[in-house]
Design a protein around this motif. Structure first.
Motif: not given
Length: 515
Positions: A9, A11, A21-22, A59, A215
């Motif tokens: 996760h 970011t 992002n994640d 994260g 992503e």
């Protein structure tokens, strides 16, 4: 399953721009993982967090199953992580061994003899070829890259990150690098390779992780994918991976380069009596190992070099060799432009020579047109429209057309530069590594734009590093070796092996430069 590293996760943002992002992905012990994604998808940012250059906003990172904090490259080294960047971190006037010594811990004793002994063991284990007493400035690009990898291994790296490692290597050098990577893999090392060359991804990696617009899009087994399926995962839609090569229509002589000789400040010949013709409506490729005179060749034509007095570069506005031919030697870029000759040049140095990093897209467009018109107030309307058009057509990722281009990713900077030069409607378009750092989708857009210019009668001189592309795109290919023209081959008939050999073995007797 044992993992060398796990990202959970992750970011990372830069102001309003979300770089990652994640993102969650993992690298197994003893595997080669390729990391793919379009320009601006966040690949380098993600790797820089593993290497300690950036720190994630949120994260966590696990090394061998344990959560760790990596706040600096020193922390990364401590956890067995090393990154070889596109631009090498070497001291030119030091020897290979002295550069290796730079990674010593402060508590370690500086003993050059012991350093060489340990480095030789590493070379023997992984089949590296390097002279530890050679100065860096005397090394080829592949030797410098080898030295960077040895530095990381000397420091105890178990996970190596290689950013575009084959960008300027010949096919033979690439094969050697891949053999070394397989040796490291067999020894239990884990490797992440960032590359845009899909055929290399299929040849070397075990798995492929893909990022799309910052992503995580998924990880796939290399054995189960094709170039087309990987491109579709990166872009989110099907992309045709075919380079067109239309036949030249009514080609006529545009440039005659004869006995072009350029020396550097030390009096060493960078170009040595190079001769060739360039025609309208064709793409002439220039192949050669990096540093063999490609940069100087294009700069000499553009009026940015001072060649030897016996050199000649003649420009022909039409098919008549005798009518209004113009000698370009001794002319400045401005005087060439004032003669009505439209040359466009995409240099190798994007931000040093091509664009002004502190300016936005609009102002960089205006650099080509601010002298036009009679008003003392510069026209910003036309450059703005051009900037917006290039941003849309080439998919430039930028918060605004006024954002300084130095803040953009390398690939997006290249899009701005190529788009501006093509938009200038040139009669001769010269490009040095036009698609370096560009994702596969944008690269094919550039190839299409070059072919459009070719069909308009533009004479294109294309310096490239990917031999597959040179052979598929170019009508003829001039090969430079040791600053000399080592042959000109037909792009439709030659092979990658033939061009690769011409790049590395200088013919004893030149067959003549013009073809």
């Amino acid at each position: 399953m044992e993992y060398a590293i796990e990202l959970r996760h992750i970011t990372k943002t830069f102001g309003s721009v979300i770089a990652n992002n994640d993102v969650s992905l993992d690298v197994r012990k003893g595997e080669i993982l390729s990391l793919l994604g379009e320009n601006g998808s966040g690949k380098t940012t993600l790797m820089n967090m593993i290497a300690g250059i950036y720190y994630p906003d949120s994260g966590e990172i696990l090394v061998e199953g344990k959560p760790v904090e990596i706040r600096s490259p020193k922390d990364a080294y401590a956890h067995g992580i090393g990154m070889v960047h596109q631009h090498f971190k070497l001291i030119d006037v030091f020897t290979a061994a002295e550069n290796i010594a730079l990674v010593l811990d402060k508590r370690e004793k500086y003993d050059l003899k012991a350093i060489k002994a340990k480095a030789r063991e590493i070379c023997k284990r992984y089949d590296f070829e390097i002279d530890l007493d050679q100065k860096v400035y005397e090394m080829s690009v592949s030797q410098k890259q080898t030295l960077e990898i040895i530095k990381m291994l000397y420091h105890g790296a178990q996970l190596l990150i290689l950013d575009e490692p084959t960008a300027v290597l010949t096919p033979q050098e690439t094969d050697k690098l891949f053999a070394v990577m397989r040796n490291m893999k067999e020894d239990g090392k884990s490797i992440i390779i960032i590359t845009h060359k899909l055929h290399e991804v299929l040849a070397i990696s075990d798995r492929v992780a893909i990022l799309r617009k910052g992503e995580y899009a998924g990880t796939v087994e290399t054995a189960h994918v094709t170039e087309s399926s990987l491109t579709e995962m990166m872009v989110g839609k099907k992309v045709e991976l075919n380079i067109e090569r239309p036949e030249p229509v009514n080609p006529h002589l545009r440039l005659t380069v004869h006995n072009l000789t350029v020396e550097n400040a030390e009096g060493v010949k960078i170009l040595d009596h190079v001769s060739f013709d360039a025609f309208s409506g064709e793409i002439l490729g220039i192949a050669g190992i990096s540093g063999n005179g490609q940069k100087e060749l294009l700069e000499a034509i553009a009026g940015l070099q001072n060649p030897d007095k016996d050199s000649s570069i003649v420009y022909y506005p039409d098919d008549d060799r005798d009518s209004t031919a113009e000698q370009l030697i001794g002319k400045t870029p401005k005087s060439i432009r004032d003669m009505g000759i439209h040359l466009s040049f995409v240099p190798e140095d994007r931000l040093g020579m091509g664009l002004v990093g502190s300016m936005g897209m609009v102002d960089n467009m205006m650099l080509k047109s601010y002298t036009e018109g009679s008003s003392f107030i510069a026209d910003r309307s036309t450059p703005r429209h051009l900037a917006e058009s290039i941003k849309k057509e080439l998919g430039v990722v930028t918060p605004s057309v006024n954002t300084p281009v130095s803040r953009l990713s390398g690939g997006n900077v290249q899009k701005v530069l190529v788009g501006r030069e093509i938009a200038a409607a040139p009669s001769v378009l010269m490009t040095a590594y036009a698609v370096r750092g560009l994702d596969i989708n944008t690269s094919y857009t550039i190839y299409h734009l070059l072919n459009e210019q070719k069909q308009k009668g533009v004479s294109i001189i294309y310096v490239g590093e990917d031999l597959d592309v040179l052979i598929d795109l170019c009508d003829r290919i001039l090969v430079l070796c040791g600053g000399k023209c080592n042959g000109i081959v037909d792009g439709r008939k030659t092979t990658k092996e033939e061009v690769g050999l011409l790049m590395t073995r200088l013919k004893e007797e030149q067959e003549g430069g013009v073809a």
